[in-house]
Design a protein around this motif. Structure first.
Motif, PDB file in Angstrom:
ATOM      1  N   HIS A 102      46.877  47.413  54.445  1.00 56.89           N
ATOM      2  CA  HIS A 102      45.717  47.928  53.582  1.00 56.89           C
ATOM      3  C   HIS A 102      45.689  47.069  52.464  1.00 56.89           C
ATOM      4  O   HIS A 102      46.358  47.522  51.506  1.00 56.89           O
ATOM      5  CB  HIS A 102      45.963  49.308  53.478  1.00 56.89           C
ATOM      6  CG  HIS A 102      45.928  50.235  54.614  1.00 56.89           C
ATOM      7  ND1 HIS A 102      44.737  50.310  55.589  1.00 56.89           N
ATOM      8  CD2 HIS A 102      46.995  51.103  55.105  1.00 56.89           C
ATOM      9  CE1 HIS A 102      45.247  51.206  56.528  1.00 56.89           C
ATOM     10  NE2 HIS A 102      46.670  51.435  56.191  1.00 56.89           N
TER      11      HIS A 102
ATOM     12  N   THR B 263      45.369  45.565  48.947  1.00 56.95           N
ATOM     13  CA  THR B 263      44.628  45.896  47.574  1.00 56.95           C
ATOM     14  C   THR B 263      44.478  44.478  46.505  1.00 56.95           C
ATOM     15  O   THR B 263      44.950  43.391  47.088  1.00 56.95           O
ATOM     16  CB  THR B 263      45.620  46.819  46.860  1.00 56.95           C
ATOM     17  OG1 THR B 263      46.797  46.037  46.319  1.00 56.95           O
ATOM     18  CG2 THR B 263      46.169  47.918  47.666  1.00 56.95           C
ATOM     19  N   LEU B 264      43.905  44.687  45.458  1.00 52.57           N
ATOM     20  CA  LEU B 264      43.582  43.380  44.714  1.00 52.57           C
ATOM     21  C   LEU B 264      44.976  42.964  44.191  1.00 52.57           C
ATOM     22  O   LEU B 264      45.066  41.713  43.747  1.00 52.57           O
ATOM     23  CB  LEU B 264      42.689  43.942  43.652  1.00 52.57           C
ATOM     24  CG  LEU B 264      41.455  44.382  43.878  1.00 52.57           C
ATOM     25  CD1 LEU B 264      40.768  44.961  42.728  1.00 52.57           C
ATOM     26  CD2 LEU B 264      40.509  43.684  44.512  1.00 52.57           C
ATOM     27  N   ARG B 265      45.918  43.762  44.145  1.00 53.12           N
ATOM     28  CA  ARG B 265      47.026  43.130  43.505  1.00 53.12           C
ATOM     29  C   ARG B 265      48.354  42.389  44.558  1.00 53.12           C
ATOM     30  O   ARG B 265      48.978  41.751  44.313  1.00 53.12           O
ATOM     31  CB  ARG B 265      48.079  44.476  43.360  1.00 53.12           C
ATOM     32  CG  ARG B 265      47.696  45.071  42.122  1.00 53.12           C
ATOM     33  CD  ARG B 265      48.671  46.448  41.398  1.00 53.12           C
ATOM     34  NE  ARG B 265      48.513  47.403  42.600  1.00 53.12           N
ATOM     35  CZ  ARG B 265      49.226  48.456  42.515  1.00 53.12           C
ATOM     36  NH1 ARG B 265      50.171  48.510  41.372  1.00 53.12           N
ATOM     37  NH2 ARG B 265      49.014  49.310  43.396  1.00 53.12           N
ATOM     38  N   ASP B 266      47.492  42.185  45.670  1.00 55.73           N
ATOM     39  CA  ASP B 266      48.107  41.510  46.980  1.00 55.73           C
ATOM     40  C   ASP B 266      47.620  39.845  46.885  1.00 55.73           C
ATOM     41  O   ASP B 266      48.199  39.259  47.483  1.00 55.73           O
ATOM     42  CB  ASP B 266      47.945  41.935  48.364  1.00 55.73           C
ATOM     43  CG  ASP B 266      48.490  43.105  48.536  1.00 55.73           C
ATOM     44  OD1 ASP B 266      47.922  44.222  49.256  1.00 55.73           O
ATOM     45  OD2 ASP B 266      49.735  43.535  48.325  1.00 55.73           O
TER      46      ASP B 266
ATOM     47  N   GLU C  73      39.168  44.319  50.173  1.00 61.01           N
ATOM     48  CA  GLU C  73      40.114  45.311  49.699  1.00 61.01           C
ATOM     49  C   GLU C  73      39.977  46.434  50.695  1.00 61.01           C
ATOM     50  O   GLU C  73      39.004  46.829  51.139  1.00 61.01           O
ATOM     51  CB  GLU C  73      39.669  45.635  48.284  1.00 61.01           C
ATOM     52  CG  GLU C  73      40.563  46.729  47.692  1.00 61.01           C
ATOM     53  CD  GLU C  73      40.189  47.243  46.178  1.00 61.01           C
ATOM     54  OE1 GLU C  73      38.898  46.945  46.043  1.00 61.01           O
ATOM     55  OE2 GLU C  73      41.023  47.668  45.646  1.00 61.01           O
ATOM     56  N   GLY C  74      41.141  46.865  51.066  1.00 59.53           N
ATOM     57  CA  GLY C  74      41.472  48.184  51.915  1.00 59.53           C
ATOM     58  C   GLY C  74      41.554  47.607  53.538  1.00 59.53           C
ATOM     59  O   GLY C  74      41.887  48.308  54.158  1.00 59.53           O
TER      60      GLY C  74
ATOM     61  N   PRO D 220      37.082  42.845  46.315  1.00 64.72           N
ATOM     62  CA  PRO D 220      36.632  44.382  46.111  1.00 64.72           C
ATOM     63  C   PRO D 220      35.677  44.161  47.083  1.00 64.72           C
ATOM     64  O   PRO D 220      34.747  43.521  47.328  1.00 64.72           O
ATOM     65  CB  PRO D 220      36.139  44.443  44.634  1.00 64.72           C
ATOM     66  CG  PRO D 220      36.343  43.148  44.110  1.00 64.72           C
ATOM     67  CD  PRO D 220      36.903  42.308  44.688  1.00 64.72           C
TER      68      PRO D 220
END
Lengths: 110, 119
Positions: A77, A79-82, A14-15, A110
């Motif tokens: 970047h 995210t978990l939603r990706d 993540e990130g 994460p």
């Protein structure tokens, strides 16, 4: 329409940037590269497409090699939603059909 | 991006009955609509392509008498699964492309899908 080859799965922190590769060595001059993604139990979502120049929008960047035989989708970047299955599709402009391969299952952790 | 809706999102029916699934383009005119089906953990398979006002073109292996497609208007296409059987249970997804009233050309956008379960 040309076929594409993608790795079956990838992980990304993540990130961090997620770089998803796609090979389309038999692509012809008038065929576009499209990227869609499908989050579990939803319809596919359009991400980006390009012909030969690199493209960027609010979701991602698409880098196409000079010989057009491969491309990379970049989520700058993640995210978990990706977390989703990402499909790279080659299509002859607006006239061809979108034929889905197996895609790459991206897991953002994460 | 353009919005495509499907109704219903989920349907359960008994074997032998028919089920109709609607697909609508909400803010653009869909000159072409597509129907896909997707089995669990598999990719999407194109079933048919329909242009407004003309008969649908079915992919090889898809029975046109079983999967009736109607694209009577620029914003609505329907898929009717006739005499449904348990093996027809699947995730059905429609897709649309066309142009807005201002002439903006849309890429192909997908609906949220309809999960059909035949008991």
């Amino acid at each position: 329409d040309a076929k594409t080859t993608q790795p079956p799965s990838m992980d990304c922190a993540e990130g961090r940037a997620a770089n998803l590769p796609c090979n389309h060595s038999t692509i012809s001059g008038n065929e576009y590269v499209y990227w869609y993604r499908q989050i579990h139990s939803q319809g596919p979502q359009y991400i980006i497409h390009g012909l030969k120049n690199n493209e960027t929008n609010e979701m991602a960047s698409l880098i196409i090699t000079e010989d057009r035989k491969s491309s990379t989708l970049i989520l700058p970047h993640a995210t978990l939603r990706d977390t989703a299955v990402y499909y790279c599709i080659v299509r002859g402009g607006s006239q061809g059909n979108l034929i889905f391969g197996k895609g790459t299952k991206l897991s953002v952790k994460p | 991006g353009a919005v495509v809706s499907q109704h219903p999102s989920r349907v359960i029916c008994k074997s032998g009955t028919s089920v109709k699934i609607e697909c609508r383009s909400l803010d653009f005119q869909a000159t072409t609509m597509f129907w896909y089906r997707q089995f669990p953990k598999k990719s999407l398979m194109l079933m048919a392509t329909s242009n407004e006002g003309s008969k649908a073109t079915y992919e090889q292996g898809v029975e046109k008498d079983k999967f009736l497609i109607n694209h009577a208007s620029l914003t609505l296409s329907t898929l009717t699964v006739t005499s449904a059987h348990p093996e027809d249970s699947s995730f059905y997804i429609c897709s649309a492309k066309g142009a807005s009233g201002s002439g903006e050309i849309y890429e192909q956008y997908f609906g949220p899908g309809t999960r059909l379960t035949v008991t």
